[in-house]
Design a protein around this motif. Structure first.
Motif, PDB file in Angstrom:
ATOM      1  N   GLY A   1      21.232  28.850 153.626  1.00 43.33           N
ATOM      2  CA  GLY A   1      20.734  27.689 152.907  1.00 43.33           C
ATOM      3  C   GLY A   1      20.720  27.836 151.401  1.00 43.33           C
ATOM      4  O   GLY A   1      20.056  27.094 150.699  1.00 43.33           O
ATOM      5  N   ARG A   2      21.467  28.776 150.885  1.00 42.16           N
ATOM      6  CA  ARG A   2      21.521  28.951 149.432  1.00 42.16           C
ATOM      7  C   ARG A   2      22.305  27.833 148.778  1.00 42.16           C
ATOM      8  O   ARG A   2      22.183  27.609 147.581  1.00 42.16           O
ATOM      9  N   GLY A   3      23.158  27.185 149.543  1.00 43.92           N
ATOM     10  CA  GLY A   3      23.968  26.110 148.969  1.00 43.92           C
ATOM     11  C   GLY A   3      24.955  26.665 147.973  1.00 43.92           C
ATOM     12  O   GLY A   3      25.082  27.861 147.789  1.00 43.92           O
ATOM     13  N   GLY A   4      25.659  25.810 147.297  1.00 41.61           N
ATOM     14  CA  GLY A   4      26.621  26.253 146.288  1.00 41.61           C
ATOM     15  C   GLY A   4      27.683  27.171 146.887  1.00 41.61           C
ATOM     16  O   GLY A   4      27.644  27.531 148.040  1.00 41.61           O
ATOM     17  N   GLY A   5      28.613  27.573 146.067  1.00 41.44           N
ATOM     18  CA  GLY A   5      29.673  28.474 146.513  1.00 41.44           C
ATOM     19  C   GLY A   5      29.306  29.906 146.217  1.00 41.44           C
ATOM     20  O   GLY A   5      28.404  30.201 145.440  1.00 41.44           O
TER      21      GLY A   5
ATOM     22  N   VAL B   1      33.658  34.608 154.238  1.00 43.21           N
ATOM     23  CA  VAL B   1      32.446  35.125 154.879  1.00 43.21           C
ATOM     24  C   VAL B   1      31.243  34.900 153.969  1.00 43.21           C
ATOM     25  O   VAL B   1      30.168  34.493 154.433  1.00 43.21           O
ATOM     26  N   ALA B   2      31.416  35.129 152.674  1.00 41.98           N
ATOM     27  CA  ALA B   2      30.314  34.914 151.737  1.00 41.98           C
ATOM     28  C   ALA B   2      29.890  33.451 151.730  1.00 41.98           C
ATOM     29  O   ALA B   2      28.691  33.137 151.684  1.00 41.98           O
ATOM     30  N   ARG B   3      30.859  32.539 151.790  1.00 44.41           N
ATOM     31  CA  ARG B   3      30.528  31.101 151.829  1.00 44.41           C
ATOM     32  C   ARG B   3      29.787  30.754 153.116  1.00 44.41           C
ATOM     33  O   ARG B   3      28.832  29.971 153.101  1.00 44.41           O
TER      34      ARG B   3
ATOM     35  N   ARG C   1      40.602  39.521 150.199  1.00 39.28           N
ATOM     36  CA  ARG C   1      39.728  38.802 149.263  1.00 39.28           C
ATOM     37  C   ARG C   1      39.370  37.421 149.803  1.00 39.28           C
ATOM     38  O   ARG C   1      38.226  36.984 149.712  1.00 39.28           O
ATOM     39  N   ALA C   2      40.357  36.726 150.351  1.00 38.32           N
ATOM     40  CA  ALA C   2      40.114  35.389 150.900  1.00 38.32           C
ATOM     41  C   ALA C   2      39.146  35.470 152.078  1.00 38.32           C
ATOM     42  O   ALA C   2      38.249  34.627 152.217  1.00 38.32           O
TER      43      ALA C   2
END
Length: 67
Positions: free
Chosen positions: A61-65, A52-54, A46-47
């Protein structure tokens, strides 16, 4: 000179693993160890996926978490 050598420490660990932990702390079964290992692997996966998603979010460039 050190009183406890590496061999002595290994023997202490082996004795600790073989002796019962007492009535309040029953000995750990192999099944309990496997359950703990499965849980640890799941948490690690999960971590990793969250990291990877972050990274993908930062690169796109989506920013945010990605939570």
């Amino acid at each position: 000179m050190n009183i406890l050598s590496n061999n002595a420490l290994q023997q202490i660990d082996e004795v600790g693993l073989q002796s019962p932990l007492g009535p309040l702390h029953p000995t750990v079964t192999q099944d309990a160890i496997y359950v703990g290992l499965r849980k640890a692997r799941l948490l690690r996966a999960r971590a990793f996926h969250k990291a990877v998603a972050r990274l993908v979010a930062a690169l796109t460039g989506r920013g945010g978490g990605a939570e």
